[in-house]
Design a protein around this motif. Structure first.
Motif, PDB file in Angstrom:
ATOM      1  N   SER A 116      66.643 -12.753 173.479  1.00 37.88           N
ATOM      2  CA  SER A 116      66.300 -14.175 173.421  1.00 37.88           C
ATOM      3  C   SER A 116      66.392 -14.818 174.799  1.00 37.88           C
ATOM      4  CB  SER A 116      67.240 -14.890 172.445  1.00 37.88           C
ATOM      5  OG  SER A 116      67.043 -14.430 171.126  1.00 37.88           O
TER       6      SER A 116
ATOM      7  N   LEU B  46      60.122 -12.381 167.544  1.00 33.98           N
ATOM      8  CA  LEU B  46      60.192 -13.344 168.644  1.00 33.98           C
ATOM      9  C   LEU B  46      58.922 -13.260 169.491  1.00 33.98           C
ATOM     10  CD1 LEU B  46      63.906 -12.867 169.709  1.00 33.98           C
ATOM     11  CD2 LEU B  46      62.916 -14.940 168.715  1.00 33.98           C
TER      12      LEU B  46
ATOM     13  N   SER C 171      58.139 -10.834 172.637  1.00 32.92           N
ATOM     14  CA  SER C 171      59.016  -9.661 172.691  1.00 32.92           C
ATOM     15  C   SER C 171      58.247  -8.368 172.957  1.00 32.92           C
ATOM     16  CB  SER C 171      59.820  -9.534 171.402  1.00 32.92           C
ATOM     17  OG  SER C 171      58.966  -9.358 170.281  1.00 32.92           O
TER      18      SER C 171
ATOM     19  N   ALA D  46      63.895 -18.747 169.846  1.00 35.25           N
ATOM     20  CA  ALA D  46      64.634 -17.769 170.646  1.00 35.25           C
ATOM     21  C   ALA D  46      66.062 -18.241 170.912  1.00 35.25           C
ATOM     22  CB  ALA D  46      63.901 -17.491 171.953  1.00 35.25           C
TER      23      ALA D  46
ATOM     24  N   THR E 196      68.057 -17.909 167.770  1.00 40.10           N
ATOM     25  CA  THR E 196      68.349 -16.499 167.513  1.00 40.10           C
ATOM     26  C   THR E 196      69.549 -16.028 168.321  1.00 40.10           C
ATOM     27  OG1 THR E 196      66.048 -15.969 166.951  1.00 40.10           O
ATOM     28  CG2 THR E 196      67.423 -14.148 167.736  1.00 40.10           C
ATOM     29  N   GLY E 197      69.571 -16.371 169.608  1.00 40.70           N
ATOM     30  CA  GLY E 197      70.688 -15.970 170.459  1.00 40.70           C
ATOM     31  C   GLY E 197      71.998 -16.582 170.019  1.00 40.70           C
TER      32      GLY E 197
END
Length: 334
Positions: free
Chosen positions: A42, A73, A76, A165, A168-169
């Motif tokens: 991310s 993502l 990616s 992103a 997500t992180g």
């Protein structure tokens, strides 16, 4: 500084220097650590997004492949392996994200030009400030939290792509907003991202609930050899390379397995010992806070956080287990 963002002067200076580094260059290499997790991938993508907003070009590269579960993502698929970039190409402006130390970059460091500029963005307390420019906040829950601050500092509006992103992180590095690193700032950022329209519940289901059949079979094998110290304060799981082959699992399927050892009532330190294909043993350590597993991991050449850390030992499995258990026992007694 934006409301809610850490306001100590040194951090504002670091944000300013990092943004200046990005604005001064034209073409960048973005790299995260080997065997990247949710925060590493991310952070790579958020950095790329910010560079694009600044009108810059970039290459994203990692020694390891992107975990399949993070394939949703955007961008990616553009994170390249080393053999996808001509061997003679060298980069004179590099951004490393989520790398606690220089060696975590892995073989990609061979693509750095001599004397290159290096912006080091990270949240690990063990980071040794290896960059020519460093943006480090060890109290941040994830590197994406620092990048969110940088985006706000730059005055660039976040969109759904970057928000997904960042979320997500944060989600993966806080264990679904359950770890002690889940600060008011983390929840403020998460709230702002949900307001953009990011589907947090779907991301949580995908990243925290779903598992592959291979992962379930690996869990079954791992729990079969869950072991406890005599005082039940330490628990550990061992997974041999043969277990991965027998179940069809990959190293990606090991993620989260260590928590089954740590989550047992009365356990202060849970560990996962993973045998790699080359015979070395990789260790993941999780602590209730009764022991500083970052310090323990550092003593074996690794690093991380007080409650979550890792290291690698070039030893046979049983010897690796014995040495780490001894170190953890001493830490708990101290």
């Amino acid at each position: 500084m934006t409301a809610g963002m850490p306001s100590f002067p040194a951090y504002a200076d670091q944000l300013g220097q990092a943004l200046a580094y990005m604005r001064e260059g034209e073409h960048f290499l973005i790299v995260s650590h080997v065997q990247p997790d949710g925060d590493a991938i991310s952070s790579t993508l958020v950095t790329a997004w910010l560079l694009a907003k600044l009108g810059k070009t970039f290459v994203m590269m990692n020694e390891s492949s992107v975990p399949l579960r993070l394939g949703y993502l955007k961008g990616s698929s553009h994170i390249q392996s080393m053999n996808e970039v001509a061997a003679e190409v060298r980069f004179d402006r590099v951004i490393a994200v989520d790398c606690a130390d220089y060696k975590r970059i892995g073989l990609v460091s061979e693509r750095f030009a001599p004397g290159c500029g290096l912006l080091n963005i990270d949240h690990h307390p063990t980071n040794d400030h290896f960059g020519t420019v460093n943006l480090i906040r060890s109290d941040a829950a994830a590197t994406v939290e620092i990048l969110y601050d940088l985006i706000e500092f730059a005055g660039i509006p976040l969109d759904v792509e970057a928000g997904t992103a960042v979320y997500t992180g944060l989600l993966t590095d806080t264990g679904g907003f359950r770890y002690s690193s889940t600060s008011p700032r983390v929840m403020q950022i998460a709230s702002a991202i949900l307001t953009l329209g990011v589907s947090g519940h779907l991301l949580a289901e995908h990243l925290l609930e779903k598992m592959t059949k291979a992962q379930l079979l690996l869990l079954q094998r791992g729990l079969a050899n869950l072991t406890f110290s005599t005082d039940n304060r330490i628990a550990w799981i061992t997974v041999g390379h043969a277990d991965l082959e027998a179940t069809g699992a990959t190293s990606e399927d090991l993620e989260g397995l260590v928590n089954y050892a740590r989550n047992v009532e009365g356990v202060d330190v849970g560990m996962l010992f993973k045998e790699a294909a080359d015979g070395c043993v990789k260790v993941s350590l999780r602590s209730s806070g009764a022991a500083n597993v970052s310090a323990i991991a550092q003593s074996f050449g690794g690093g991380g956080h007080v409650r979550a850390a890792g290291c690698r030992l070039d030893l046979p499995m049983q010897e690796a287990v014995n040495q780490v258990i001894q170190a953890v026992s001493e830490a708990l007694q101290g």
